[in-house]
Design a protein around this motif. Structure first.
Motif, PDB file in Angstrom:
ATOM      1  N   LEU A 145       0.854  -1.197   0.000  1.00  0.00           N
ATOM      2  CA  LEU A 145       0.000   0.000   0.000  1.00  0.00           C
ATOM      3  C   LEU A 145       0.886   1.242   0.000  1.00  0.00           C
ATOM      4  CD1 LEU A 145      -2.816  -1.151   2.450  1.00  0.00           C
ATOM      5  CD2 LEU A 145      -2.709  -1.322  -0.060  1.00  0.00           C
ATOM      6  N   THR A 146       1.373   1.562  -1.182  1.00  0.00           N
ATOM      7  CA  THR A 146       2.305   2.682  -1.309  1.00  0.00           C
ATOM      8  C   THR A 146       1.645   4.018  -1.002  1.00  0.00           C
ATOM      9  OG1 THR A 146       1.853   2.741  -3.690  1.00  0.00           O
ATOM     10  CG2 THR A 146       3.761   1.469  -2.967  1.00  0.00           C
ATOM     11  N   SER A 147       0.352   4.135  -1.262  1.00  0.00           N
ATOM     12  CA  SER A 147      -0.320   5.403  -0.973  1.00  0.00           C
ATOM     13  C   SER A 147      -0.336   5.680   0.530  1.00  0.00           C
ATOM     14  CB  SER A 147      -1.750   5.389  -1.507  1.00  0.00           C
ATOM     15  OG  SER A 147      -2.525   4.358  -0.906  1.00  0.00           O
ATOM     16  N   ILE A 148      -0.546   4.657   1.346  1.00  0.00           N
ATOM     17  CA  ILE A 148      -0.525   4.835   2.798  1.00  0.00           C
ATOM     18  C   ILE A 148       0.898   5.080   3.290  1.00  0.00           C
ATOM     19  CG2 ILE A 148      -1.141   3.798   4.998  1.00  0.00           C
ATOM     20  CD1 ILE A 148      -3.518   4.519   3.120  1.00  0.00           C
ATOM     21  N   PHE A 149       1.866   4.416   2.678  1.00  0.00           N
ATOM     22  CA  PHE A 149       3.270   4.634   3.016  1.00  0.00           C
ATOM     23  C   PHE A 149       3.657   6.095   2.801  1.00  0.00           C
ATOM     24  CE2 PHE A 149       7.858   4.446   2.194  1.00  0.00           C
ATOM     25  CZ  PHE A 149       8.296   3.648   3.250  1.00  0.00           C
ATOM     26  N   GLU A 150       3.186   6.665   1.694  1.00  0.00           N
ATOM     27  CA  GLU A 150       3.514   8.056   1.400  1.00  0.00           C
ATOM     28  C   GLU A 150       2.774   9.013   2.331  1.00  0.00           C
ATOM     29  OE1 GLU A 150       5.922   9.169  -0.458  1.00  0.00           O
ATOM     30  OE2 GLU A 150       6.406   7.049  -0.816  1.00  0.00           O
ATOM     31  N   ARG A 189       4.674   9.050   5.431  1.00  0.00           N
ATOM     32  CA  ARG A 189       5.882   9.860   5.276  1.00  0.00           C
ATOM     33  C   ARG A 189       5.544  11.352   5.421  1.00  0.00           C
ATOM     34  NH1 ARG A 189      10.405   8.488   2.532  1.00  0.00           N
ATOM     35  NH2 ARG A 189       9.307   6.970   1.238  1.00  0.00           N
ATOM     36  N   GLN A 190       4.400  11.750   4.867  1.00  0.00           N
ATOM     37  CA  GLN A 190       4.016  13.155   4.884  1.00  0.00           C
ATOM     38  C   GLN A 190       3.531  13.622   6.252  1.00  0.00           C
ATOM     39  OE1 GLN A 190       1.085  14.121   1.916  1.00  0.00           O
ATOM     40  NE2 GLN A 190       0.822  16.225   2.624  1.00  0.00           N
ATOM     41  N   TYR A 191       2.698  12.799   6.892  1.00  0.00           N
ATOM     42  CA  TYR A 191       2.037  13.228   8.126  1.00  0.00           C
ATOM     43  C   TYR A 191       2.610  12.610   9.390  1.00  0.00           C
ATOM     44  CZ  TYR A 191      -1.654  15.153   5.145  1.00  0.00           C
ATOM     45  OH  TYR A 191      -2.362  15.878   4.208  1.00  0.00           O
ATOM     46  N   GLY A 192       3.459  11.611   9.238  1.00  0.00           N
ATOM     47  CA  GLY A 192       3.966  10.908  10.405  1.00  0.00           C
ATOM     48  C   GLY A 192       3.099   9.704  10.734  1.00  0.00           C
ATOM     49  N   GLN A 235       2.590  -1.140   4.651  1.00  0.00           N
ATOM     50  CA  GLN A 235       1.425  -1.964   4.943  1.00  0.00           C
ATOM     51  C   GLN A 235       1.031  -2.699   3.668  1.00  0.00           C
ATOM     52  OE1 GLN A 235      -1.712   0.225   7.042  1.00  0.00           O
ATOM     53  NE2 GLN A 235      -0.171   1.708   7.719  1.00  0.00           N
ATOM     54  N   PHE A 236       0.275  -3.770   3.831  1.00  0.00           N
ATOM     55  CA  PHE A 236      -0.044  -4.636   2.713  1.00  0.00           C
ATOM     56  C   PHE A 236      -1.524  -5.011   2.715  1.00  0.00           C
ATOM     57  CE2 PHE A 236       4.322  -5.335   3.992  1.00  0.00           C
ATOM     58  CZ  PHE A 236       5.016  -5.265   2.806  1.00  0.00           C
ATOM     59  N   LEU A 237      -2.067  -5.133   1.508  1.00  0.00           N
ATOM     60  CA  LEU A 237      -3.386  -5.707   1.289  1.00  0.00           C
ATOM     61  C   LEU A 237      -3.202  -7.130   0.790  1.00  0.00           C
ATOM     62  CD1 LEU A 237      -6.536  -5.506   0.763  1.00  0.00           C
ATOM     63  CD2 LEU A 237      -5.905  -4.756  -1.555  1.00  0.00           C
TER      64      LEU A 237
END
Length: 231
Positions: free
Chosen positions: A203-208, A211-214, A224-226
């Motif tokens: 889940l690269t969108s959640i990873f990013e 990174r942005q918000y902590g 994280q993974f689906l």
């Protein structure tokens, strides 16, 4: 106290702070957009009958209902159920929130088109039994879709979470995925439970966003993974 009693007590105590973090105003809209895209990709188009197991504060159930699905969320932690019911009541066509055991959900066979969970697998007792029971609840072609990560690969005793008095040796011995070092262990659980077409998606969108918000307090920035499978 049983193993599950200790887990329930921990998450009931954590519920207020956990929910407040999930509802952070600076990140809420971005999270909703990202998770809506993840679950829309994970499941066939709405409307489906979906069971969200270990629903916690209802975040996944709310997102799925917003996508047009008919959702039931179950949990055993009373504090989490209170929060989930508040959120469900605040939306039109919100999910039904019920007390229920994720390992042995009390529903007739072939009641649902999908079973979902988020951040449950690591703290799930008897995961292979649980997933087999989820599969029994699905209609032909139904989907199991779970999101998780390897949160505590170095052991819960070394975690910065305050597990003292709850996730003791008795509890830890009952949770085979709690200290998994790879998401492949969760993939294997779904496969051994008889699901087909088991796939894992980072889940690269959640990873990013992390990174942005902590990340949440006492957590590290990690992927994280689906994981999905079909009956």
């Amino acid at each position: 106290m049983t193993t599950q009693d200790r887990i329930n007590a921990y998450w009931t105590g954590r519920a207020p702070g956990y929910d407040e973090y999930q509802q952070r105003s600076d990140r809420l809209a971005a999270d909703q957009q990202a998770w809506s895209a993840i679950w829309a990709q994970a499941l066939p188009p709405a409307p489906l009958n979906v069971l969200d197991v270990g629903t916690g504060t209802g975040q996944v159930a709310i997102v799925l209902a917003g996508l047009g699905h008919r959702v039931t969320g179950i949990d055993l932690a009373d504090g989490m159920l209170d929060r989930a019911r508040q959120h469900a009541a605040a939306m039109a066509n919100g999910p039904a929130i019920r007390r229920g055991d994720a390992v042995c959900p009390d529903f007739p066979a072939a009641s649902f088109d999908a079973v979902t969970s988020r951040y449950l697998m690591w703290t799930l007792r008897e995961p292979e039994t649980a997933v087999a029971n989820w599969a029994r609840l699905l209609r032909p072609g139904g989907t199991v879709a779970v999101v998780d990560s390897t949160w505590f690969p170095n052991g819960l005793d070394n975690a910065s979470e305050n597990f003292v008095g709850f996730y003791d040796a008795q509890v830890q011995s009952a949770l085979p995925l709690a200290t998994a070092k790879s998401i492949d262990h969760t993939v294997a659980v779904l496969a051994r439970a008889g699901l087909a077409e088991v796939t894992v998606t980072p889940l690269t969108s959640i990873f990013e966003l992390d990174r942005q918000y902590g990340v949440a307090p006492n957590h590290e920035h990690q992927m994280q993974f689906l994981v999905t499978g079909r009956v």
